[in-house]
Design an enzyme around this catalytic site. Structure first.
Site, short mmCIF file in Angstrom:
data_model
loop_
_atom_site.label_atom_id
_atom_site.label_comp_id
_atom_site.label_asym_id
_atom_site.label_seq_id
_atom_site.Cartn_x
_atom_site.Cartn_y
_atom_site.Cartn_z
N ARG A 167 0.06 -9.77 13.43
CA ARG A 167 -0.58 -8.48 12.05
C ARG A 167 -1.64 -9.29 10.88
O ARG A 167 -2.55 -8.60 10.58
CB ARG A 167 0.29 -7.84 11.29
CG ARG A 167 0.53 -6.67 12.10
CD ARG A 167 2.63 -6.17 12.55
NE ARG A 167 2.13 -5.25 11.35
CZ ARG A 167 3.42 -5.10 10.79
NH1 ARG A 167 4.45 -5.89 11.19
NH2 ARG A 167 3.23 -4.37 9.39
N ARG A 176 11.50 -1.80 11.28
CA ARG A 176 10.49 -1.48 12.16
C ARG A 176 10.17 -2.06 13.05
O ARG A 176 10.51 -3.52 13.40
CB ARG A 176 9.30 -1.31 10.95
CG ARG A 176 8.73 0.55 10.86
CD ARG A 176 7.24 0.57 9.72
NE ARG A 176 5.99 -0.41 10.40
CZ ARG A 176 5.09 0.25 9.96
NH1 ARG A 176 5.37 0.01 8.82
NH2 ARG A 176 4.21 -1.33 9.97
N ARG A 205 -9.69 0.06 9.23
CA ARG A 205 -9.14 -0.94 9.31
C ARG A 205 -10.35 -2.22 10.10
O ARG A 205 -10.02 -3.03 10.35
CB ARG A 205 -8.19 -1.35 10.55
CG ARG A 205 -6.77 -1.15 9.49
CD ARG A 205 -5.63 -0.99 10.37
NE ARG A 205 -4.31 -1.52 9.62
CZ ARG A 205 -3.21 -0.45 9.71
NH1 ARG A 205 -3.42 0.45 9.30
NH2 ARG A 205 -2.10 -1.66 9.26
N ARG A 214 11.42 -5.96 4.74
CA ARG A 214 10.87 -4.20 4.63
C ARG A 214 12.15 -3.23 5.42
O ARG A 214 12.13 -3.49 6.58
CB ARG A 214 9.94 -3.84 4.89
CG ARG A 214 9.25 -2.49 5.34
CD ARG A 214 8.04 -2.45 5.23
NE ARG A 214 7.39 -2.55 6.03
CZ ARG A 214 6.01 -2.45 6.46
NH1 ARG A 214 5.59 -1.78 5.17
NH2 ARG A 214 5.13 -2.33 7.17
N LYS A 242 0.82 -0.79 -0.36
CA LYS A 242 -0.09 0.08 0.40
C LYS A 242 1.27 1.12 0.62
O LYS A 242 0.56 2.56 -0.29
CB LYS A 242 -0.94 0.34 1.41
CG LYS A 242 -2.17 -1.22 1.22
CD LYS A 242 -3.16 -0.64 2.17
CE LYS A 242 -2.18 -0.90 3.96
NZ LYS A 242 -1.53 -2.39 4.08
P1 ADP Z 1 2.02 -2.17 3.03
O1 ADP Z 1 2.26 -0.56 3.53
O2 ADP Z 1 1.29 -2.11 2.46
O3 ADP Z 1 2.17 -2.85 5.04
P2 ADP Z 1 5.13 -1.88 1.70
O4 ADP Z 1 4.51 -0.63 1.01
O5 ADP Z 1 5.53 -0.96 2.92
O6 ADP Z 1 3.61 -1.83 2.39
O7 ADP Z 1 5.69 -2.92 1.36
C1 ADP Z 1 6.04 -3.94 2.04
C2 ADP Z 1 7.19 -4.48 1.64
O8 ADP Z 1 7.15 -5.09 0.18
C3 ADP Z 1 8.00 -3.22 1.49
O9 ADP Z 1 9.37 -3.70 1.88
C4 ADP Z 1 8.08 -3.27 0.24
O10 ADP Z 1 8.95 -2.17 -0.43
C5 ADP Z 1 7.65 -4.28 -1.08
N1 ADP Z 1 6.69 -4.12 -1.71
C6 ADP Z 1 5.95 -3.39 -2.40
N2 ADP Z 1 5.37 -3.50 -3.07
C7 ADP Z 1 5.99 -5.21 -3.76
C8 ADP Z 1 5.61 -5.77 -4.97
N3 ADP Z 1 4.60 -5.50 -5.89
N4 ADP Z 1 7.07 -7.24 -5.23
C9 ADP Z 1 7.43 -7.58 -3.71
N5 ADP Z 1 7.96 -7.10 -2.88
C10 ADP Z 1 7.12 -5.23 -2.63
P1 AMP Z 2 0.62 0.23 9.08
O1 AMP Z 2 1.71 1.47 8.70
O2 AMP Z 2 0.02 0.75 8.22
O3 AMP Z 2 1.28 -1.27 9.07
O4 AMP Z 2 0.61 0.63 10.60
C1 AMP Z 2 0.76 0.42 11.99
C2 AMP Z 2 0.02 -0.09 12.80
O5 AMP Z 2 -0.33 1.03 13.22
C3 AMP Z 2 -0.96 -1.12 12.94
O6 AMP Z 2 -0.43 -2.34 13.33
C4 AMP Z 2 -1.62 -0.35 14.64
O7 AMP Z 2 -1.29 -1.09 15.15
C5 AMP Z 2 -1.31 0.75 14.14
N1 AMP Z 2 -2.84 1.32 12.88
C6 AMP Z 2 -2.87 2.14 11.81
N2 AMP Z 2 -3.66 1.90 11.36
C7 AMP Z 2 -4.21 1.67 11.84
C8 AMP Z 2 -6.09 1.90 12.00
N3 AMP Z 2 -6.83 1.94 11.38
N4 AMP Z 2 -6.60 1.51 13.05
C9 AMP Z 2 -5.97 1.04 14.39
N5 AMP Z 2 -5.20 0.27 14.26
C10 AMP Z 2 -4.58 1.31 13.53
#
Ligand code: ADP
Ligand code: AMP
Length: 216
Positions: free
Chosen positions: A171, A160, A88, A127, A13
């Site tokens: 998660r 992270r 969420r 990541r 995302k």
């Molecule tokens: P989210 O915001 O949904 O938690 P991220 O955008 O942070 O996900 O992506 C999670 C991890 O996967 C990051 O390390 C990113 O670089 C990697 N990633 C994102 N899209 C892809 C893809 N299409 N293929 C492989 N790795 C990806």
């Molecule tokens: P994210 O960066 O989207 O992976 O979010 C990291 C963490 O923030 C999640 O695992 C939750 O602990 C918290 N969080 C982010 N968005 C929400 C939401 N809409 N509702 C509840 N917790 C959230």
């Protein structure tokens, strides 16, 4: 355009949000990024949110609903917005409607980026995130040019606190129990766009942009 970017943790995302917000010139509003900033700054919200976040649990709905109400009332959302990580839970989705009514906006689409659990674990464990600008990389699939250094701003990359194996598994379970029901919720409203997220970053980007361009 008012868009929700939806999907499990690690679906990509944040990666895709960057492209969408640039293309449609709307602010990228990531509740995870806002919460992490609050934790870093030691605000009252950050102190309340930290233990939930570190364990991979959801932060209580009322805190998120207040946060998003405040954020959506800022003037930059007049041209639209891209929500990433909110809603969420069903309670958050239900609370979003009156918040949007107050600013005279509707959702145009909920983009559901679908990725299987094994791939999520591999993506999240590799990541790396920039401490300064929040850009995300992956040591395997999307490495920075110089290890440990952000390509975009030169900031330091870190892992992270919730990208540990135990928190990742939790998660994904939390997503399946509390967040996945939103897929049916938004499908019934006719807003859902399904995207196969288990492909190269560029292919996913192109599919999302094509689907959103059709709405304009
Ligand atoms: P989210 O915001 O949904 O938690 P991220 O955008 O942070 O996900 O992506 C999670 C991890 O996967 C990051 O390390 C990113 O670089 C990697 N990633 C994102 N899209 C892809 C893809 N299409 N293929 C492989 N790795 C990806
Ligand atoms: P994210 O960066 O989207 O992976 O979010 C990291 C963490 O923030 C999640 O695992 C939750 O602990 C918290 N969080 C982010 N968005 C929400 C939401 N809409 N509702 C509840 N917790 C959230």
């Amino acid at each position: 355009m008012q868009i929700v970017l939806f999907g499990p943790p690690g679906a990509g995302k944040g990666t895709q949000a960057k492209f969408i917000s640039e293309k449609f010139n709307v602010p990228h509003i990531s509740t995870g990024d806002i919460l992490r900033e609050n934790v870093r700054e030691g605000t009252a919200l950050g102190k309340k949110a930290k233990v939930f976040m570190d364990n991979g649990a959801l932060v209580p709905d009322e805190l998120l609903i207040d946060l998003i109400r405040d954020r959506l009332q800022k003037p930059d959302t007049k041209k639209g917005f891209l929500l990433d990580g909110f809603p969420r839970t069903i309670a958050q989705a239900e609370a979003l409607d009156p918040i949007l009514d107050d600013i005279n906006k509707n959702l145009d689409a909920v983009v559901n980026v679908d990725v299987g659990a094994n791939e999520l674990i591999s993506r999240l464990s590799g990541r790396r995130t920039c401490r300064s600008c929040g850009a995300t990389y992956n040591i395997k699939s999307n490495p920075p040019k110089v290890p440990g250094v952000c390509d975009q701003c030169g900031g330091e990359l870190y892992q992270r606190a919730d990208d540990t194996e135990a928190a990742i598994k939790h998660r994904i379970e939390v997503y399946q129990k509390q967040t996945q029901p939103l897929i049916d919720y938004y499908r019934k409203k006719g807003l859902l766009i399904d995207i196969d997220g288990e492909r190269e970053i560029d292919e996913v980007r192109s599919d999302i942009l094509k689907a959103l361009e059709r709405l304009q």
